[in-house]
Scaffold this motif. Sequence first.
Motif, PDB file in Angstrom:
ATOM      1  N   TYR A 123       0.834  -1.203   0.000  1.00 63.16           N
ATOM      2  CA  TYR A 123       0.000   0.000   0.000  1.00 63.16           C
ATOM      3  C   TYR A 123       0.872   1.258   0.000  1.00 63.16           C
ATOM      4  O   TYR A 123       0.619   2.193  -0.780  1.00 63.16           O
ATOM      5  CB  TYR A 123      -0.903  -0.046   1.223  1.00 63.16           C
ATOM      6  CG  TYR A 123      -1.797   1.141   1.420  1.00 63.16           C
ATOM      7  CD1 TYR A 123      -2.838   1.411   0.536  1.00 63.16           C
ATOM      8  CD2 TYR A 123      -1.636   1.989   2.518  1.00 63.16           C
ATOM      9  CE1 TYR A 123      -3.681   2.485   0.736  1.00 63.16           C
ATOM     10  CE2 TYR A 123      -2.478   3.068   2.729  1.00 63.16           C
ATOM     11  CZ  TYR A 123      -3.497   3.314   1.833  1.00 63.16           C
ATOM     12  OH  TYR A 123      -4.348   4.378   2.034  1.00 63.16           O
ATOM     13  N   CYS A 124       1.910   1.273   0.833  1.00 66.53           N
ATOM     14  CA  CYS A 124       2.786   2.445   0.902  1.00 66.53           C
ATOM     15  C   CYS A 124       3.530   2.668  -0.409  1.00 66.53           C
ATOM     16  O   CYS A 124       3.775   3.810  -0.817  1.00 66.53           O
ATOM     17  CB  CYS A 124       3.770   2.310   2.061  1.00 66.53           C
ATOM     18  SG  CYS A 124       2.997   2.558   3.680  1.00 66.53           S
ATOM     19  N   GLU A 125       3.890   1.587  -1.077  1.00 67.02           N
ATOM     20  CA  GLU A 125       4.531   1.720  -2.395  1.00 67.02           C
ATOM     21  C   GLU A 125       3.586   2.422  -3.371  1.00 67.02           C
ATOM     22  O   GLU A 125       4.000   3.260  -4.180  1.00 67.02           O
ATOM     23  CB  GLU A 125       4.915   0.333  -2.930  1.00 67.02           C
ATOM     24  CG  GLU A 125       6.099  -0.306  -2.211  1.00 67.02           C
ATOM     25  CD  GLU A 125       6.320  -1.754  -2.630  1.00 67.02           C
ATOM     26  OE1 GLU A 125       5.650  -2.194  -3.601  1.00 67.02           O
ATOM     27  OE2 GLU A 125       7.128  -2.447  -1.992  1.00 67.02           O
ATOM     28  N   GLN A 126       2.307   2.064  -3.291  1.00 62.74           N
ATOM     29  CA  GLN A 126       1.314   2.702  -4.159  1.00 62.74           C
ATOM     30  C   GLN A 126       1.174   4.184  -3.818  1.00 62.74           C
ATOM     31  O   GLN A 126       1.124   5.036  -4.714  1.00 62.74           O
ATOM     32  CB  GLN A 126      -0.033   1.998  -3.990  1.00 62.74           C
ATOM     33  CG  GLN A 126      -1.123   2.479  -4.936  1.00 62.74           C
ATOM     34  CD  GLN A 126      -2.394   1.645  -4.815  1.00 62.74           C
ATOM     35  OE1 GLN A 126      -2.375   0.495  -4.362  1.00 62.74           O
ATOM     36  NE2 GLN A 126      -3.519   2.219  -5.217  1.00 62.74           N
ATOM     37  N   LEU A 127       1.150   4.492  -2.528  1.00 67.82           N
ATOM     38  CA  LEU A 127       1.034   5.896  -2.114  1.00 67.82           C
ATOM     39  C   LEU A 127       2.250   6.710  -2.532  1.00 67.82           C
ATOM     40  O   LEU A 127       2.119   7.879  -2.917  1.00 67.82           O
ATOM     41  CB  LEU A 127       0.852   5.989  -0.597  1.00 67.82           C
ATOM     42  CG  LEU A 127      -0.422   5.410   0.022  1.00 67.82           C
ATOM     43  CD1 LEU A 127      -0.485   5.750   1.504  1.00 67.82           C
ATOM     44  CD2 LEU A 127      -1.672   5.911  -0.685  1.00 67.82           C
ATOM     45  N   ARG A 128       3.441   6.098  -2.454  1.00 59.45           N
ATOM     46  CA  ARG A 128       4.661   6.828  -2.806  1.00 59.45           C
ATOM     47  C   ARG A 128       4.694   7.199  -4.292  1.00 59.45           C
ATOM     48  O   ARG A 128       5.273   8.210  -4.682  1.00 59.45           O
ATOM     49  CB  ARG A 128       5.896   6.016  -2.429  1.00 59.45           C
ATOM     50  CG  ARG A 128       6.387   6.283  -1.031  1.00 59.45           C
ATOM     51  CD  ARG A 128       6.860   7.733  -0.907  1.00 59.45           C
ATOM     52  NE  ARG A 128       7.066   8.145   0.497  1.00 59.45           N
ATOM     53  CZ  ARG A 128       6.674   9.280   1.002  1.00 59.45           C
ATOM     54  NH1 ARG A 128       5.998  10.142   0.248  1.00 59.45           N
ATOM     55  NH2 ARG A 128       6.910   9.613   2.239  1.00 59.45           N
ATOM     56  N   LYS A 129       4.064   6.392  -5.122  1.00 60.11           N
ATOM     57  CA  LYS A 129       3.983   6.739  -6.540  1.00 60.11           C
ATOM     58  C   LYS A 129       3.100   7.962  -6.746  1.00 60.11           C
ATOM     59  O   LYS A 129       3.286   8.741  -7.680  1.00 60.11           O
ATOM     60  CB  LYS A 129       3.431   5.550  -7.330  1.00 60.11           C
ATOM     61  CG  LYS A 129       4.384   4.369  -7.418  1.00 60.11           C
ATOM     62  CD  LYS A 129       3.750   3.197  -8.143  1.00 60.11           C
ATOM     63  CE  LYS A 129       4.696   1.989  -8.158  1.00 60.11           C
ATOM     64  NZ  LYS A 129       4.045   0.804  -8.789  1.00 60.11           N
TER      65      LYS A 129
END
Length: 620
Positions: free
Chosen positions: A448-454
């Motif tokens: 989820y955090c990887e998605q938010l960082r994008k």
Amino acid sequence: MIQSSELLKQAHVAHAAGDLVNAARLACQVLAQSPLETGAQVLLGVIRGKEGKNEEAIKLFQQALKIQPDSFESLFWLSMIYRKTGDLDQAILFAQKAATVRPNDAHALNNLGLVLMAAGRLPEAETSFRKSATANPRMAPVLYNLGTVLQLQGKDKEAASAFEQSLALAPNNPDAYVALGHIALAADNPSGAVSKGQQAISMNPTLAGAYLLVALGLIHDGRSPEATPFLQKTIELAPNDANAIATLGSSLQTQGKIEEANAEFRKSIQTQPRQGYAYFALMHNKRVREEDRPMVQQMETLTKDATLTPKDINFLHYGLGKAYENLAEYEQAMHHLDEANRYAKQLKLGQKLFDKKEYAETFDRTIRLFSKEMMERFQRVEPTNGLPIFILGMMRSGTTLLEQILSSHPQVEAAGELAFWTSNARQAVSPQLTAVNPAELFRLANRYCEQLRKIGPTAKHVTDKMPANYLVIGFLHLAFPNSPIIHTRRNPADTCISIYATPNRRPIDFAHDKENITFAYEQYLRLMDHWRKVLPPDRMLEIDYENVVADRDSVTRRVLEYCKLDWDEACANPERNERTVVTPSVWQVRQPIYSSSVERWRHFEPWLGPFARLLPGKQS
């Protein structure tokens, strides 16, 4: 002299070769020798129809029918000509006669389906296409037509199956890929829509509808600026495509360019007055006033047009509901909202019933799983960061407004509504539904955090304003103990009216019936009461929409303090936030905060029905 039978053969050969001039000359020679030769009359009628000489074609087919009343070819082609000229009553009459003469002819049944579909008689058209497909299962166009009529009725699963079957027989049909892309869009899968549109473009670079599909997918994915070149290409290829013009308006609307958007909606209506979406979009993108009465009356007239699709009629009723509410004619407004929801329920849910027992049991299971004891003894694998800010609550409760305020802050990026946790949280639950797996929850949190960082590469926080995340607050608390959770609340009756008055992209089982909406709201209240009991007292900030309206600065400061953010003046003017907004609140968040939606229910009190159970003092 060459015999008429030989001349007729030569005429057919010339016609098959595309030599219409020679075919017509030979057919005329046949008729000069044998005036009652129906085969020559029919062939010449077909040629005249292809040349656009429709009156002459009709006369020739009628002459043939006088000689041979059950001439299938004459009946079939008369129907085709009348459909082309827009005389659908006559087209249906002759198509039905042709299908009677040859009841198992796939072409006749397909043609009957096409004229019935053009007349808006969709269930009958579906029956005819199904009969045609049974008569000849190998006709890809019939399966494509079947998919089209199913899609128009909101039967997207069946439509997708028909389009896939059509592609299995004729894999190079770009229109079928476009149709499948629109089904993906309706299922809230914008990336799937973009992919299908790009496939169609690779097959036919001049297909305007494929560029329009890609544009729609990008807009719904929150990438409106990227949609602009695809919209420009659509309009270049089809300058009078009312859908493309309205979509350009939608793109401008999501970017906050309200007046420019309205100009495109008006242009779309001028280009094609017989539609639904552009009227709806225009009514929802402005405050309707007395000077708009002529357009309101025009919309009223269109709701009675039997040739419009149910989707168009649905949009018209939603638009009229908004218009009459602005005009303070509340009984009329509720009448149109009732009609809008009747159509929407059929289009989005079909015969699917809302199972109250099963719905309540999902809440029971969540309450059992997230007991206070389980929450206190949960062992985290390792700490997670506080990147996300979760804004949640019942839909239409003010989540978009709060995200607009927070994302105005320079350290905050907005992700909009992410379905990540509502779609994936179950993966972290044991098969017995009795425990949460810490390792799996941590894996999900990292994804989820990887998605938010994008979305926000350098932001301190990224907001996720998926309202339905109230269902998974337990997971959010355990996965992100340092992340703010903000619960937006609004007067229950106002919230339910707003749900009832607003079309949604994704199907929602309870959304189109007052009793079901009320029941779902009661279950939401029950679950939120549980979260208050099991979460630490200061874990969740609860914000009332009415307080935001009454004292925006005070509430904003409270929210920023809770999120450990310094005050920034931009948060005081959220209507100036230029981020792309794709939720139904797109117009509202571009306006200075207003109070007209507070206690909205009072205008509709005589027609609240089950919503009245949620009024102050009525809740058990």
